[in-house]
Write an enzyme that holds these catalytic residues in place. Sequence first.
Site, PDB file in Angstrom:
ATOM      1  N   SER A 117       0.708  -1.277  -0.003  1.00 63.67           N
ATOM      2  CA  SER A 117      -0.022   0.040   0.016  1.00 63.67           C
ATOM      3  C   SER A 117       0.888   1.514  -0.109  1.00 63.67           C
ATOM      4  O   SER A 117       1.940   1.570   0.675  1.00 63.67           O
ATOM      5  CB  SER A 117      -0.868  -0.174   1.321  1.00 63.67           C
ATOM      6  OG  SER A 117      -1.884   1.159   1.016  1.00 63.67           O
TER       7      SER A 117
ATOM      8  N   ARG B 239      -9.872   8.191   0.019  1.00 65.04           N
ATOM      9  CA  ARG B 239     -10.062   7.533  -1.306  1.00 65.04           C
ATOM     10  C   ARG B 239     -11.036   7.855  -2.245  1.00 65.04           C
ATOM     11  O   ARG B 239     -12.134   8.385  -1.978  1.00 65.04           O
ATOM     12  CB  ARG B 239     -10.154   5.694  -0.788  1.00 65.04           C
ATOM     13  CG  ARG B 239      -9.113   5.335  -0.168  1.00 65.04           C
ATOM     14  CD  ARG B 239      -7.945   4.617  -0.947  1.00 65.04           C
ATOM     15  NE  ARG B 239      -6.908   3.911  -0.317  1.00 65.04           N
ATOM     16  CZ  ARG B 239      -6.245   3.031  -0.979  1.00 65.04           C
ATOM     17  NH1 ARG B 239      -6.403   2.776  -2.238  1.00 65.04           N
ATOM     18  NH2 ARG B 239      -5.232   2.525   0.144  1.00 65.04           N
TER      19      ARG B 239
HETATM   20  P1  ATP Z   1      -2.774   0.438  -2.404  1.00 66.92           P
HETATM   21  O1  ATP Z   1      -2.504  -0.666  -2.271  1.00 66.92           O
HETATM   22  O2  ATP Z   1      -3.084   0.909  -1.102  1.00 66.92           O
HETATM   23  O3  ATP Z   1      -4.253   1.110  -3.315  1.00 66.92           O
HETATM   24  P2  ATP Z   1      -0.851   1.827  -4.242  1.00 66.92           P
HETATM   25  O4  ATP Z   1       0.237   1.056  -4.422  1.00 66.92           O
HETATM   26  O5  ATP Z   1      -2.082   1.846  -5.306  1.00 66.92           O
HETATM   27  O6  ATP Z   1      -1.528   1.616  -2.760  1.00 66.92           O
HETATM   28  P3  ATP Z   1      -0.715   4.627  -4.778  1.00 66.92           P
HETATM   29  O7  ATP Z   1      -2.396   4.954  -4.148  1.00 66.92           O
HETATM   30  O8  ATP Z   1      -0.606   4.660  -6.032  1.00 66.92           O
HETATM   31  O9  ATP Z   1      -0.510   3.422  -3.731  1.00 66.92           O
HETATM   32  O10 ATP Z   1      -0.362   5.789  -3.777  1.00 66.92           O
HETATM   33  C1  ATP Z   1       1.164   6.280  -4.091  1.00 66.92           C
HETATM   34  C2  ATP Z   1       1.074   7.860  -3.375  1.00 66.92           C
HETATM   35  O11 ATP Z   1       2.162   8.245  -3.234  1.00 66.92           O
HETATM   36  C3  ATP Z   1       0.335   8.589  -4.100  1.00 66.92           C
HETATM   37  O12 ATP Z   1      -0.447   9.581  -3.341  1.00 66.92           O
HETATM   38  C4  ATP Z   1       1.249   9.570  -5.026  1.00 66.92           C
HETATM   39  O13 ATP Z   1       0.639  10.724  -5.466  1.00 66.92           O
HETATM   40  C5  ATP Z   1       2.361   9.549  -4.195  1.00 66.92           C
HETATM   41  N1  ATP Z   1       3.853   9.771  -4.521  1.00 66.92           N
HETATM   42  C6  ATP Z   1       4.525  10.431  -4.190  1.00 66.92           C
HETATM   43  N2  ATP Z   1       5.796  10.530  -4.907  1.00 66.92           N
HETATM   44  C7  ATP Z   1       5.430   9.376  -5.632  1.00 66.92           C
HETATM   45  C8  ATP Z   1       6.326   8.614  -6.439  1.00 66.92           C
HETATM   46  N3  ATP Z   1       7.830   8.831  -6.865  1.00 66.92           N
HETATM   47  N4  ATP Z   1       6.064   7.432  -7.005  1.00 66.92           N
HETATM   48  C9  ATP Z   1       4.581   7.181  -6.821  1.00 66.92           C
HETATM   49  N5  ATP Z   1       3.843   7.617  -6.045  1.00 66.92           N
HETATM   50  C10 ATP Z   1       4.487   8.618  -5.438  1.00 66.92           C
HETATM   51 MN    MN Z   2      -3.826   1.301  -5.325  1.00 64.57          MN
END
Ligand code: ATP
Ligand code: MN
Length: 537
Positions: A242, A325
Amino acid sequence: MELVGTYGKHSDLNASIGLSDLGNQFWNLSPAELVEDTIITGQGVLTDTGALAIETGEFTGRSPKDRFVVFDEKTENSVWWGDVNIKFDAGKFDALYNRMKAYLNGKDVYVRDAYACADPTFAMNIRVVTEFPWSNMFAYNMFLRPEAHEIENFLPEWHIVCAPGFKADPAIDGTRQHNFAILNFTKKMILIGGTGYTGEIKKGIFSVLNYVLPHEKNVLSMHCSANIGNEEHDTAIFFGLSGTGKTTLSSDENRRLIGDDEHGWAESSVFNFEGGCYAKTIDLTREKEPQIYDAIKFGAILENIGFSGGSTPDYTDNSITENTRVSYPIHHIDNIAEPSIGSTPKNIFFLTADAFGVLPPISKLTKEQAMYHFMSGYTAKVAGTEVGITEPTTTFSACFGAAFLPLHPAKYAKLLGEKLNGTDINVWLINTGWTGGSYGVGSRMKLSYTRAMITAALTGKLDDVAYETLPIFDLAMPTSCENVPSEILNPRATWADKKAYDDTANNLASKFVKNFEKFAAETDANILAAAPKVLAV
Ligand code: ATP
Ligand code: MN
């Protein structure tokens, strides 16, 4: 009391799951009707984006300690019992369900017929019965939606009963506290109570598929996002815990989205389990994440957000939770793969948000390193938001999703190993976390740089550049990358205090090694040899 809406021949909830003496049953209502019911009953408001906004109540995230699996003949020797899959007595399950039924007596319920798995070979029908209209709409958004004519003969395989207003009594029900999510593989039912957090619905079905697909169908189920190149039609998948960037990085204007969180890898295809996306909205801006921002329109459900006066969402507001979310059907994204299926991946990314700032922003893994890092499933979170707390905490979650894995992680790793062996699939480790120092000193990697590195990897632009090796972790890092300043590619170079880097790296390496001890006995020597080399101090 009556049945309202669209329902098929198999719509007797008493016959299927013993639910009787309900109030009205609202079957497969449209998003507009569910929005209306949510607003009329005071459970939500319409925002000026067109999206509905609701609050999930006491819980604004999943509650892993209150997630149980019924222990019976079917699961006894197949489920990986422990802190993740906590045993629940089969008799207690029946008793608890009886109390839930009593609770739902005379109450209106919302029923949703949906399915999971975009590949028809693996499609699994799900019927979701919810106390609240917005939970039902979440199921509409996140699962795959049958056509109207498919509702007529719809036969559910799994049932979810979701009653956030029902509070368990641990003394009577055998739960830990008043909220619970319980999976019963024999009865093919998931009971959710005491929590309105919608993510429990989607992750419940994910857990089911993480059992059924590898165990019974030889398909690797994965906690990852996936997309396909517009021109090359190459598939990429992004594993990560996450907050590491699965949803953010898989939305890419040059690539069609397959899905943002849960996929299966069958013989020659990657397919989405879901029909929607569940994105974080904290600090969301149109500039940084245009596709997600624009997906927030009528049909989307915003959760636990704040407002900047009136009905305008304020995405910077974290007063309810950091975990704000939005859910929306996948077609809210304009470039998607239809159906949500791609070919065997050409590139695999392991995303980690390393708050220690030790790992390189991009490195290329050997097959052995890939297996090692898959089993490790590392990320590091910022410990807390309290002033003065600067030490990040490590998370090792096998297969980048141990919380949702009913089987032993080795089972998934074995399937991945079989898929990687003898292929030229590239596996990249991406640090979307800190650079220039650990949390408190350094800063988070710029999203635009991470995107540029991924684009370079996907378009073959990292195939012919020079690489150098990061000591301790032995990772191959490109020394140049289009649209990224070269100085940031080697993490050690970004730290002012090199001694501090070396100490932090060594410390992290020893945490990897310690975490891996539990897998050592059943892991091949060549994979064990891919472990970081802790330096003697
Ligand atoms: P989940 O399993 O909880 O859904 P996820 O892996 O889909 O988590 P994201 O929802 O893509 O995670 O969250 C990444 C967060 O980090 C976003 O809010 C994004 O804007 C932020 N962020 C900041 N810097 C970066 C980066 N370099 N790369 C990716 N995301 C970044
Ligand atoms: Mn996600």
